[in-house]
Design an enzyme around this catalytic site. Structure first.
Site, PDB file in Angstrom:
ATOM      1  N   GLU A  68       6.112 -33.953  23.260  1.00 16.52           N
ATOM      2  CA  GLU A  68       5.745 -33.588  21.875  1.00 16.52           C
ATOM      3  C   GLU A  68       4.938 -32.294  21.817  1.00 16.52           C
ATOM      4  OE1 GLU A  68       4.431 -35.973  23.674  1.00 16.52           O
ATOM      5  OE2 GLU A  68       2.311 -36.348  23.249  1.00 16.52           O
ATOM      6  N   HIS A 117       4.253 -35.253  28.270  1.00 16.21           N
ATOM      7  CA  HIS A 117       4.105 -35.260  26.806  1.00 16.21           C
ATOM      8  C   HIS A 117       5.039 -34.219  26.182  1.00 16.21           C
ATOM      9  CE1 HIS A 117       0.519 -37.844  26.331  1.00 16.21           C
ATOM     10  NE2 HIS A 117       0.320 -37.487  27.586  1.00 16.21           N
ATOM     11  N   GLU A 146     -25.276 -25.669  13.808  1.00 14.45           N
ATOM     12  CA  GLU A 146     -24.605 -25.374  15.077  1.00 14.45           C
ATOM     13  C   GLU A 146     -23.633 -24.195  15.037  1.00 14.45           C
ATOM     14  OE1 GLU A 146     -22.975 -29.175  15.994  1.00 14.45           O
ATOM     15  OE2 GLU A 146     -21.377 -29.005  14.510  1.00 14.45           O
ATOM     16  N   GLY A 153       3.495 -45.072  27.287  1.00 14.67           N
ATOM     17  CA  GLY A 153       4.699 -45.754  26.796  1.00 14.67           C
ATOM     18  C   GLY A 153       5.743 -45.887  27.893  1.00 14.67           C
ATOM     19  N   CYS A 169       4.363 -41.178  28.202  1.00 10.77           N
ATOM     20  CA  CYS A 169       3.209 -41.344  29.075  1.00 10.77           C
ATOM     21  C   CYS A 169       2.866 -42.823  29.257  1.00 10.77           C
ATOM     22  CB  CYS A 169       2.042 -40.495  28.577  1.00 10.77           C
ATOM     23  SG  CYS A 169       0.964 -40.013  29.940  1.00 10.77           S
TER      24      CYS A 169
END
Ligand code: GLN
Length: 547
Positions: A510, A508, A150, A384, A382
């Site tokens: 992070e 998010h 590929e 959480g 999120c």
């Protein structure tokens, strides 16, 4: 005109091509060059957004809402720059473009073929960022391993570019593995020779061989690799295992990987790299003064790559606090009312992770309850954050049936519900609320202290939202919506002012943490965990404000 560096991998996958590429980019950036870095993946998915985290690790989201390979996270964390959709291309996306053009009749009756149509589209995308005038050097990492069927069209595209562009405008780096045979007490170069031969058979001769190895390479071994792989001896670069990925740029600097590239590109006029901030960060990371233990409550814990950006954000936040953050994985599926205290014993902070679907959510809710009632620093991201809202609705507001309509379509108390726009969506790929959105932060809130600003932006990746029908009830009971989208009024941050540190965010955070700019919620969360660890255990229980 930009110069192009290609990074391919041989022998085996998981050699850390992304880290080597990001480290090289960091060194070139530290010498004053404008560098960007992109990843070309050979799979057919249009993007990794539809891939299970067990298949592919975390799906990293860029400012412009592209769902991308997690290596883009490394690029941003190392380089402190934003990447975009253009920085991650898959075979699926290449074919989609070519097929769409074919349907539009753009090929004027020609037979559409892998060579030249697919390879031309690959080349166009490989050079796209280089033609914007924004960059001196574009590094392209090719996913997969040389020899895979590929990846052939990508290698062919590199071959053509090597031929079409001036000699000094391209560099090909091949990353390989030199296994150590314990029984023979020897490093073995044969797999590398084979891998380079395979690459050469595909028409590409590497300029530099980077060798992942557990033991240092002797000069004789380097000479042997150079001889059989047809490169200069100084172009054989040793890459031994490092204690942290953030050490790799310095290891590559010692091995002169950047200088060897610059030499090949005829770029003689380069300053010494400015890495003082990087070195300060590394010192703090390697010599912490304290330790905290933070529980990561999630369900993809068998595969650490699933939470890559969260783990790295803790590395950055720990370093600024000169504190070693030990992450304790707690599988949410196995948390119950009976064992929660035992499961979370000894932790100084709790992070409830993002996620999708029903599995493990009751354990997350139980963990949030424990953190809320025991003054344990809590950070929900999120899903959480959504679990924190459900927990509050069930146990403080008394709405026993509170749930997210993701988990129960007919929930009678849909505290977390689908946004109107999302109700119409039927396709799965690229249809979530994705990318950077503005958020207005409430003055005087914890979020305000953390960000030190009233207007922020953070990245999203979700479909469900806090249901504003319940907002008054929440706020009357002491859970404050301290961050909202300025246009839609959607709740982005919730917090409990009566708790030492309790914050949930729909976005998010992070994803934007970098070595140079650690994400502020993570930084304050680690601080809160450090404070918690210094408090006498008897004094930890907090009472909620009077309802
Ligand atoms: N499953 C939730 C949603 O789609 C949360 C997603 C997440 O945690 N990234 O809204």
């Amino acid at each position: 005109m930009a110069k192009y560096i290609f990074v391919t991998g041989g022998v085996t996958s998981s050699l850390g091509k992304g880290i080597i590429a990001a480290s090289l980019a960091k060194l070139l950036q530290a010498r004053g060059f404008r560098v960007t870095i992109q990843k070309f993946d050979p799979y057919i998915n249009i993007d990794p957004g539809t891939l299970n985290p067990y298949e592919h690790g975390e799906c990293y989201v860029t400012e412009d809402g592209a769902e991308t390979d997690l290596d883009l996270g490394h690029y941003e964390r190392f380089l402190n720059i934003f990447t975009s959709q253009a920085n991650n291309v898959t075979t699926g996306r290449i074919y989609q473009t070519v097929i769409n053009k074919e349907r539009e009749g753009a090929y004027l009756g020609k037979t559409v073929q892998v060579v030249p149509h697919i390879t031309n589209e690959i080349k166009r995308r490989m050079m796209e960022l280089g033609t914007t005038g924004e960059y001196d050097i574009v590094i392209t990492e090719i996913g997969g391993t040389i020899g895979d069927i590929e990846s052939l069209p990508f290698v062919e595209a590199i071959r053509q570019l090597q031929w079409e562009l001036p000699e000094e405008d391209t560099v090909v780096i091949h990353l390989t593995y030199i296994p150590y045979l314990k029984a023979a007490k020897e490093l073995k170069t044969k797999p590398t020779q084979h891998s380079v031969r395979m690459l050469s058979q595909e028409g590409v001769s590497p300029d530099i061989i980077v060798c992942r190895t557990e033991k240092p390479l002797t000069p004789e071994l380097k000479r042997k690799i150079a001889l059989f792989c047809n490169v200069k001896q100084e172009a054989v670069i040793e890459a031994t295992d490092q204690s942290t990925i953030y050490e790799v740029p310095l290891a590559m600097l010692r091995e002169k990987l950047d200088l060897t590239c610059l030499k090949k590109m005829n770029m003689a006029d380069y300053p010494e790299p400015e890495l003082s901030k990087w070195r300060t960060f590394l010192d703090k990371l390697k010599y912490p003064k304290t330790v905290v233990r933070i529980g990561l409550i999630g369900k993809y814990l068998e595969l650490q790559d699933a939470y890559k950006s969260i783990l790295e954000a803790f590395v950055h936040a720990g370093a600024v606090n000169e504190c070693q953050v030990q992450i304790v994985n707690v599988h949410s599926e196995y948390i119950t009312d009976e064992n929660v205290e035992e499961k979370l014993a000894g932790l100084e902070g709790l992070l409830v992770a993002p996620g999708f679907g029903l599995r493990g959510i009751e354990g997350k809710i139980t963990a949030v309850k424990y953190a809320r009632e025991n003054g344990l620093p809590f950070f929900g991201i999120c899903l959480g954050m959504q679990m924190a809202a459900i927990e509050f609705a069930r146990n403080v507001l008394g709405l026993k049936e509170a749930n997210s309509t993701e988990m129960d379509e007919n929930a009678s108390e849909p505290v977390i519900a689908l946004m109107e726009e999302q109700k119409e969506v039927t396709e799965k790929g690229g249809t979530m609320r994705l990318g950077s959105y503005a958020c207005s932060v409430k003055p005087g809130s914890l979020a305000h202290t953390i960000y030190g600003a009233e207007n922020i932006t953070e990245r999203h990746r979700h479909r469900w939202e806090f249901n504003n029908k319940y907002l008054d009830a929440f706020e009357n009971a002491g859970m404050v919506a301290s961050g909202k989208n300025p246009d839609s009024g959607l709740v982005e941050v919730i917090e409990l002012p009566t708790h030492p540190f309790f914050i949930g965010v729909q976005y998010h955070p992070e994803l934007k943490s970098t070595v140079e700019n650690p994400q502020p919620i993570f930084v304050h969360f680690v601080k809160a965990a450090m404070a918690y660890s210094s408090v006498n255990p008897q004094d930890r229980k907090v009472e909620l404000a009077k309802i």
